[in-house]
Scaffold this motif. Structure first.
Motif, short mmCIF file in Angstrom:
data_model
loop_
_atom_site.label_atom_id
_atom_site.label_comp_id
_atom_site.label_asym_id
_atom_site.label_seq_id
_atom_site.Cartn_x
_atom_site.Cartn_y
_atom_site.Cartn_z
N GLY A 79 -32.35 39.93 -7.90
CA GLY A 79 -31.49 41.09 -7.99
C GLY A 79 -32.27 42.31 -8.45
O GLY A 79 -33.34 42.20 -9.06
N ASN A 120 -21.72 42.39 -10.20
CA ASN A 120 -21.32 41.76 -8.95
C ASN A 120 -19.83 41.39 -9.05
O ASN A 120 -19.44 40.66 -9.96
CB ASN A 120 -22.16 40.53 -8.64
CG ASN A 120 -21.91 39.99 -7.24
OD1 ASN A 120 -20.83 39.51 -6.93
ND2 ASN A 120 -22.91 40.09 -6.39
N ARG A 125 -32.38 33.11 -6.38
CA ARG A 125 -31.72 34.41 -6.42
C ARG A 125 -32.67 35.50 -6.91
O ARG A 125 -33.56 35.24 -7.71
CB ARG A 125 -30.50 34.37 -7.35
CG ARG A 125 -29.44 33.33 -6.98
CD ARG A 125 -28.40 33.21 -8.07
NE ARG A 125 -27.36 32.25 -7.72
CZ ARG A 125 -26.85 31.36 -8.57
NH1 ARG A 125 -27.30 31.30 -9.81
NH2 ARG A 125 -25.90 30.53 -8.19
N THR A 135 -26.43 48.16 -7.32
CA THR A 135 -27.27 46.99 -7.55
C THR A 135 -27.28 46.18 -6.25
O THR A 135 -26.26 46.11 -5.54
CB THR A 135 -26.75 46.10 -8.69
OG1 THR A 135 -25.44 45.61 -8.36
CG2 THR A 135 -26.69 46.87 -9.99
N LEU A 162 -27.84 38.40 -10.19
CA LEU A 162 -27.35 39.26 -9.10
C LEU A 162 -27.39 40.73 -9.48
O LEU A 162 -26.64 41.54 -8.95
CB LEU A 162 -25.93 38.84 -8.72
CG LEU A 162 -25.78 37.39 -8.21
CD1 LEU A 162 -24.33 37.08 -7.91
CD2 LEU A 162 -26.65 37.16 -6.98
N GLY A 163 -28.25 41.08 -10.42
CA GLY A 163 -28.44 42.47 -10.80
C GLY A 163 -27.59 42.92 -11.96
O GLY A 163 -27.63 44.10 -12.34
N SER A 177 -28.66 42.39 -4.40
CA SER A 177 -29.13 41.04 -4.71
C SER A 177 -29.10 40.18 -3.46
O SER A 177 -28.43 40.50 -2.47
CB SER A 177 -28.27 40.40 -5.80
OG SER A 177 -26.92 40.28 -5.37
N THR A 194 -31.89 32.29 -15.24
CA THR A 194 -32.29 33.62 -14.78
C THR A 194 -33.27 34.24 -15.77
O THR A 194 -33.07 34.16 -16.98
CB THR A 194 -31.07 34.54 -14.64
OG1 THR A 194 -30.24 34.05 -13.58
CG2 THR A 194 -31.48 35.98 -14.32
#
Length: 353
Positions: free
Chosen positions: A290, A53, A288, A274, A49-50, A276, A326
């Motif tokens: 980001g 988050n 996902r 950020t 998610l970058g 996402s 990820t």
């Protein structure tokens, strides 16, 4: 009475923050902080998610490192184990477990360990003295209390950094609040992370500030759309987070004068965010992606930025186990791989009985 512990924990974290507070104008984003590893995402979901988050509310216990107010009933009894392979021999391992209590509310326990591998040691003449180890870790407890649409959370942890047998210690606290819309899939989160104080610096060094980060974010899943979108603003306590390398060469103009790079309002603003998105194909399978603009700008190479700042992840649930993976691109020269495996231990044990 069960919320009293959460209030006390939050008060302790804020006290740590006031003890170690320095005016934002006197701080630098990089190079002037101690325990910078506290800024690293520890789980696959947070990384996808970058890296920042504070509003994605689900059943992943490792998200307590992102915002302690994200603790919720779906996490009860769940254990999450994460592993990150950075460049070279740098590895990070994390464990998080959440459980609910009648007296103290919902609690989370988190441990993270970062190992830099074995490094060669030399004397002033260049003679080898063998190898030494470098590692850093945190041990902490989180507590959360829900009142209506709001959840309040706090984390208190001990951070330890070790280089060749010498150690430095710090007390660190995170505090946060999350608003959850009761009728829509919409949450807003606010967190102040890495409040604290370096109790014991390395021999021969002075105490330094921790990497404080105030973050505000929102996550929404539009109705009838298989897409969950998040936007997070970070480093809200400090406006100017641009760094220009004084040694970077600029283009030569018509008068044969070098044009040095200048700071830009738009670039500085973008570095604070950020973004996402998660493609929710089912409850058991998500994709996902980001984007972290600050990471892209800071980790780009001189002649190219490649895919720096981008992250791609997948979540898969099979037979009660959840696997998150990820791939986060650091720069053209390297990337990091995140793995998180989680399971509800309560249901696992009940199944065996």
């Amino acid at each position: 009475m069960k919320h009293i512990f959460a209030y006390r924990l939050a008060g302790f974290c804020l006290l740590l923050g006031m003890v170690g507070w320095e005016p934002a104008a006197a701080q630098q984003l990089g190079g002037g902080k101690v325990f910078p590893f506290l800024d690293l995402p520890v789980g696959a979901q947070q990384a996808a998610l970058g890296g920042h988050n504070v509003s994605s509310r689900n059943d992943d216990p490792s998200m307590l490192f992102a915002n302690p107010a994200l603790l919720n009933p779906d996490m009860d009894g769940r254990l999450a184990l994460s592993y990150v392979a950075y460049v070279a021999d740098i590895k990070q391992s994390t464990g998080a477990y959440v459980f609910n209590t009648e007296k103290y509310g919902r609690l989370g326990v988190g441990i993270t360990y970062l190992n830099y591998g074995s490094l060669e040691s030399y004397d002033a003449a260049g003679n080898s003295l063998g190898t030494f180890g470098v590692n850093e870790y945190t041990v902490g407890v989180s507590d959360a209390y829900t009142k209506g649409k709001f959840t309040f959370g706090a984390t208190a942890k001990l951070a330890v950094s070790s280089i060749a047998g010498d150690r430095s210690f710090a007390g660190v606290g995170d505090v946060g609040v999350v608003f959850k819309n009761p009728t829509q899939d919409f949450t807003v989160g606010l967190a102040a992370k890495n409040l604290g104080f370096q109790f014991s610096p390395y021999p021969g060094t002075d105490r330094g500030p921790l990497p404080l980060d105030v973050q505000l974010g929102a996550t929404i899943k539009p109705e009838h759309m298989p897409l969950r979108i998040s936007l997070t603003a970070h480093h809200l306590q400090q406006w100017d987070i641009q760094y220009l390398d004084p040694n970077q060469r600029g283009p030569i103009d018509g008068n044969n004068v070098e044009q040095k790079p200048k700071k830009s309002f738009g670039d500085n603003l973008a570095r604070h965010f950020t973004a996402s998105a998660a493609l929710v194909l089912s409850n058991n399978f998500n994709l996902r992606v980001g984007y972290n603009h600050l990471q892209r700008r800071e980790l780009r190479l001189e002649n190219t930025s490649g895919s720096a700042g981008l992250s791609f992840g997948v979540m898969l649930k099979i037979s009660g186990f959840q696997l998150d993976y990820t791939h986060a691109v650091l720069q053209a020269a390297g990337s990091s791989e995140y793995f998180t495996l989680s399971r509800n231990l309560d249901s696992l044990f009940k199944k065996k009985e």
